[in-house]
Design a protein around this motif. Structure first.
Motif, PDB file in Angstrom:
ATOM      1  N   ASP A  42      -9.817  -5.935  26.508  1.00 49.51           N
ATOM      2  CA  ASP A  42      -9.071  -5.857  25.251  1.00 49.51           C
ATOM      3  C   ASP A  42      -9.853  -5.006  24.255  1.00 49.51           C
ATOM      4  OD1 ASP A  42      -6.959  -8.075  25.762  1.00 49.51           O
ATOM      5  OD2 ASP A  42      -8.876  -8.980  26.303  1.00 49.51           O
ATOM      6  N   ARG A  43      -9.133  -4.147  23.545  1.00 49.60           N
ATOM      7  CA  ARG A  43      -9.807  -3.281  22.569  1.00 49.60           C
ATOM      8  C   ARG A  43      -8.798  -2.673  21.632  1.00 49.60           C
ATOM      9  NH1 ARG A  43     -13.386  -0.369  24.837  1.00 49.60           N
ATOM     10  NH2 ARG A  43     -13.230  -1.356  26.836  1.00 49.60           N
ATOM     11  N   LEU A  44      -9.349  -2.062  20.578  1.00 50.50           N
ATOM     12  CA  LEU A  44      -8.554  -1.273  19.634  1.00 50.50           C
ATOM     13  C   LEU A  44      -9.037   0.170  19.697  1.00 50.50           C
ATOM     14  CD1 LEU A  44      -8.474  -3.584  16.497  1.00 50.50           C
ATOM     15  CD2 LEU A  44      -6.556  -3.031  17.998  1.00 50.50           C
ATOM     16  N   LEU A  45      -8.081   1.077  19.724  1.00 52.17           N
ATOM     17  CA  LEU A  45      -8.352   2.512  19.670  1.00 52.17           C
ATOM     18  C   LEU A  45      -7.625   3.078  18.451  1.00 52.17           C
ATOM     19  CD1 LEU A  45      -7.490   3.286  23.419  1.00 52.17           C
ATOM     20  CD2 LEU A  45      -9.780   2.890  22.481  1.00 52.17           C
ATOM     21  N   ALA A  46      -8.159   4.124  17.873  1.00 56.59           N
ATOM     22  CA  ALA A  46      -7.497   4.753  16.728  1.00 56.59           C
ATOM     23  C   ALA A  46      -7.722   6.246  16.770  1.00 56.59           C
ATOM     24  CB  ALA A  46      -8.040   4.163  15.422  1.00 56.59           C
ATOM     25  N   ASN A  47      -6.786   6.975  16.165  1.00 63.25           N
ATOM     26  CA  ASN A  47      -6.984   8.415  16.046  1.00 63.25           C
ATOM     27  C   ASN A  47      -7.808   8.714  14.801  1.00 63.25           C
ATOM     28  OD1 ASN A  47      -5.024   7.913  14.089  1.00 63.25           O
ATOM     29  ND2 ASN A  47      -3.740   9.646  14.645  1.00 63.25           N
ATOM     30  N   ASP A  48      -8.293   9.920  14.709  1.00 61.97           N
ATOM     31  CA  ASP A  48      -9.071  10.361  13.547  1.00 61.97           C
ATOM     32  C   ASP A  48      -8.106  11.150  12.662  1.00 61.97           C
ATOM     33  OD1 ASP A  48     -10.985  11.077  11.741  1.00 61.97           O
ATOM     34  OD2 ASP A  48     -11.985  12.510  13.055  1.00 61.97           O
ATOM     35  N   PHE A  49      -7.282  10.429  11.902  1.00 63.05           N
ATOM     36  CA  PHE A  49      -6.219  11.077  11.120  1.00 63.05           C
ATOM     37  C   PHE A  49      -6.719  11.631   9.797  1.00 63.05           C
ATOM     38  CE2 PHE A  49      -6.352   6.692   9.841  1.00 63.05           C
ATOM     39  CZ  PHE A  49      -6.204   6.744   8.480  1.00 63.05           C
ATOM     40  N   GLY A  50      -7.940  11.305   9.406  1.00 64.50           N
ATOM     41  CA  GLY A  50      -8.450  11.712   8.091  1.00 64.50           C
ATOM     42  C   GLY A  50      -9.112  13.018   8.175  1.00 64.50           C
ATOM     43  N   LEU A  91       0.812  -1.221   0.000  1.00 68.15           N
ATOM     44  CA  LEU A  91       0.000   0.000   0.000  1.00 68.15           C
ATOM     45  C   LEU A  91       0.846   1.272   0.000  1.00 68.15           C
ATOM     46  CD1 LEU A  91      -2.705  -1.041   2.619  1.00 68.15           C
ATOM     47  CD2 LEU A  91      -2.852  -1.141   0.120  1.00 68.15           C
ATOM     48  N   HIS A  92       2.138   1.123   0.232  1.00 74.98           N
ATOM     49  CA  HIS A  92       3.031   2.280   0.362  1.00 74.98           C
ATOM     50  C   HIS A  92       2.502   3.237   1.431  1.00 74.98           C
ATOM     51  CE1 HIS A  92       5.129   0.863  -3.167  1.00 74.98           C
ATOM     52  NE2 HIS A  92       3.979   0.792  -3.798  1.00 74.98           N
ATOM     53  N   GLU A  93       2.040   2.658   2.537  1.00 83.86           N
ATOM     54  CA  GLU A  93       1.463   3.421   3.643  1.00 83.86           C
ATOM     55  C   GLU A  93       2.256   3.165   4.908  1.00 83.86           C
ATOM     56  OE1 GLU A  93      -1.133   5.530   3.697  1.00 83.86           O
ATOM     57  OE2 GLU A  93      -1.705   5.257   1.606  1.00 83.86           O
ATOM     58  N   ILE A  94       2.237   4.183   5.783  1.00 81.62           N
ATOM     59  CA  ILE A  94       2.855   4.052   7.098  1.00 81.62           C
ATOM     60  C   ILE A  94       1.785   4.296   8.150  1.00 81.62           C
ATOM     61  CG2 ILE A  94       4.478   5.102   8.716  1.00 81.62           C
ATOM     62  CD1 ILE A  94       6.345   5.580   6.360  1.00 81.62           C
ATOM     63  N   ILE A  95       1.796   3.444   9.179  1.00 82.30           N
ATOM     64  CA  ILE A  95       0.874   3.590  10.302  1.00 82.30           C
ATOM     65  C   ILE A  95       1.669   3.396  11.591  1.00 82.30           C
ATOM     66  CG2 ILE A  95       0.191   1.160  10.158  1.00 82.30           C
ATOM     67  CD1 ILE A  95      -2.574   2.012  11.224  1.00 82.30           C
ATOM     68  N   LEU A  96       1.324   4.154  12.597  1.00 84.21           N
ATOM     69  CA  LEU A  96       1.908   3.964  13.917  1.00 84.21           C
ATOM     70  C   LEU A  96       1.025   2.977  14.672  1.00 84.21           C
ATOM     71  CD1 LEU A  96       2.709   7.669  14.769  1.00 84.21           C
ATOM     72  CD2 LEU A  96       4.294   5.912  13.947  1.00 84.21           C
ATOM     73  N   ILE A  97       1.647   2.006  15.317  1.00 81.77           N
ATOM     74  CA  ILE A  97       0.912   1.006  16.083  1.00 81.77           C
ATOM     75  C   ILE A  97       1.532   0.910  17.469  1.00 81.77           C
ATOM     76  CG2 ILE A  97       0.320  -1.443  16.287  1.00 81.77           C
ATOM     77  CD1 ILE A  97       0.232  -1.582  13.249  1.00 81.77           C
ATOM     78  N   THR A  98       0.676   0.983  18.472  1.00 85.77           N
ATOM     79  CA  THR A  98       1.110   0.810  19.850  1.00 85.77           C
ATOM     80  C   THR A  98       0.409  -0.415  20.415  1.00 85.77           C
ATOM     81  OG1 THR A  98       1.338   3.207  20.062  1.00 85.77           O
ATOM     82  CG2 THR A  98       1.348   1.920  22.100  1.00 85.77           C
ATOM     83  N   VAL A  99       1.186  -1.406  20.834  1.00 86.58           N
ATOM     84  CA  VAL A  99       0.659  -2.638  21.415  1.00 86.58           C
ATOM     85  C   VAL A  99       0.729  -2.501  22.931  1.00 86.58           C
ATOM     86  CG1 VAL A  99       0.898  -5.140  21.521  1.00 86.58           C
ATOM     87  CG2 VAL A  99       1.467  -3.922  19.407  1.00 86.58           C
ATOM     88  N   VAL A 100      -0.405  -2.733  23.589  1.00 86.90           N
ATOM     89  CA  VAL A 100      -0.543  -2.457  25.023  1.00 86.90           C
ATOM     90  C   VAL A 100      -0.798  -3.727  25.814  1.00 86.90           C
ATOM     91  CG1 VAL A 100      -2.035  -1.319  26.727  1.00 86.90           C
ATOM     92  CG2 VAL A 100      -1.444  -0.139  24.604  1.00 86.90           C
ATOM     93  N   TYR A 101      -0.182  -3.812  26.976  1.00 93.70           N
ATOM     94  CA  TYR A 101      -0.548  -4.790  27.994  1.00 93.70           C
ATOM     95  C   TYR A 101      -0.497  -4.049  29.323  1.00 93.70           C
ATOM     96  CZ  TYR A 101      -0.830  -9.319  30.412  1.00 93.70           C
ATOM     97  OH  TYR A 101      -1.223 -10.389  31.190  1.00 93.70           O
ATOM     98  N   GLY A 102      -1.645  -3.534  29.760  1.00 92.73           N
ATOM     99  CA  GLY A 102      -1.722  -2.705  30.958  1.00 92.73           C
ATOM    100  C   GLY A 102      -1.463  -3.499  32.225  1.00 92.73           C
ATOM    101  N   GLY A 129       1.239  13.537  15.491  1.00 97.66           N
ATOM    102  CA  GLY A 129       0.898  14.473  14.426  1.00 97.66           C
ATOM    103  C   GLY A 129      -0.311  13.986  13.650  1.00 97.66           C
ATOM    104  N   ASN A 130      -0.220  14.032  12.322  1.00 96.90           N
ATOM    105  CA  ASN A 130      -1.363  13.622  11.504  1.00 96.90           C
ATOM    106  C   ASN A 130      -1.187  12.216  10.919  1.00 96.90           C
ATOM    107  OD1 ASN A 130       0.575  14.152   9.646  1.00 96.90           O
ATOM    108  ND2 ASN A 130      -0.629  15.563   8.407  1.00 96.90           N
ATOM    109  N   GLU A 131      -0.295  11.419  11.492  1.00 92.84           N
ATOM    110  CA  GLU A 131      -0.117  10.039  11.030  1.00 92.84           C
ATOM    111  C   GLU A 131      -1.223   9.152  11.612  1.00 92.84           C
ATOM    112  OE1 GLU A 131       4.050   8.456  10.517  1.00 92.84           O
ATOM    113  OE2 GLU A 131       4.406   9.976  12.052  1.00 92.84           O
ATOM    114  N   PRO A 132      -1.656   8.129  10.864  1.00 93.75           N
ATOM    115  CA  PRO A 132      -2.626   7.180  11.419  1.00 93.75           C
ATOM    116  C   PRO A 132      -2.002   6.427  12.590  1.00 93.75           C
ATOM    117  CG  PRO A 132      -2.113   6.659   9.114  1.00 93.75           C
ATOM    118  CD  PRO A 132      -1.304   7.840   9.488  1.00 93.75           C
TER     119      PRO A 132
END
Length: 150
Positions: A142-150, A40-51, A73-76
């Motif tokens: 357990d869950r997934l969270l995401a920013n609103d980068f769009g 996809l020629h895309e970059i995404i930031l991913i944070t894996v959590v174990y609280g 910043g404005n990265e996904p």
């Protein structure tokens, strides 16, 4: 390829033919990565959590996520894993004691980071205490969270 975080609490594995992973930040409760998706020629930031299990120790996780949010910043950005906290009482079934402080701190972190909870499919609860004495407890930890980068 794979990576094991401190104390073997977080494991990350990937296929080098599909993605490149750069580990940017490592903490006892999260691993923060920049992922390049080849096709996809895309970059995404991913944070894996174990609280952490303890509320007081999870405060370090909340602060760490707030600090990471300032660098995104404005990265996904996708944040996911076992947060060991619930967003509201509908995510608990059974006697759990007073979890309002932990719940409020988690919600405040989400608000400050600008993250959104992604819809979940499948089972409503992701953790069970396996109690056999009638004190059964179920939670959505357990869950997934995401920013609103769009």
């Amino acid at each position: 390829m794979d990576y094991t975080g401190p104390g073997n609490r977080i494991w990350i594995a990937w296929n080098d033919d599909i993605i490149d992973v750069d580990i940017l930040n490592v903490d006892s409760q999260y691993v923060h990565c920049r992922v390049h998706i080849h096709e996809l020629h895309e970059i995404i930031l991913i944070t894996v959590v174990y609280g952490a299990n303890e509320v007081s120790t999870r405060r370090d996780l909340w602060q760490g996520l707030i600090e990471l949010a300032e660098t995104v910043g404005n990265e996904p950005w996708l944040v996911g894993g076992d947060f060991n906290a619930v967003l509201d009482m509908s995510e608990v079934c059974g006697a759990s004691g007073d979890i309002r402080v932990a719940m409020n701190e988690f919600n405040e972190c989400i608000l400050q980071t600008g993250l959104l909870s992604l819809p979940m499919q499948g089972e409503r609860f992701t953790w069970h205490n396996c109690s056999l004495d009638g004190r059964s407890l179920w939670k959505r930890l357990d869950r997934l969270l995401a920013n609103d980068f769009g």
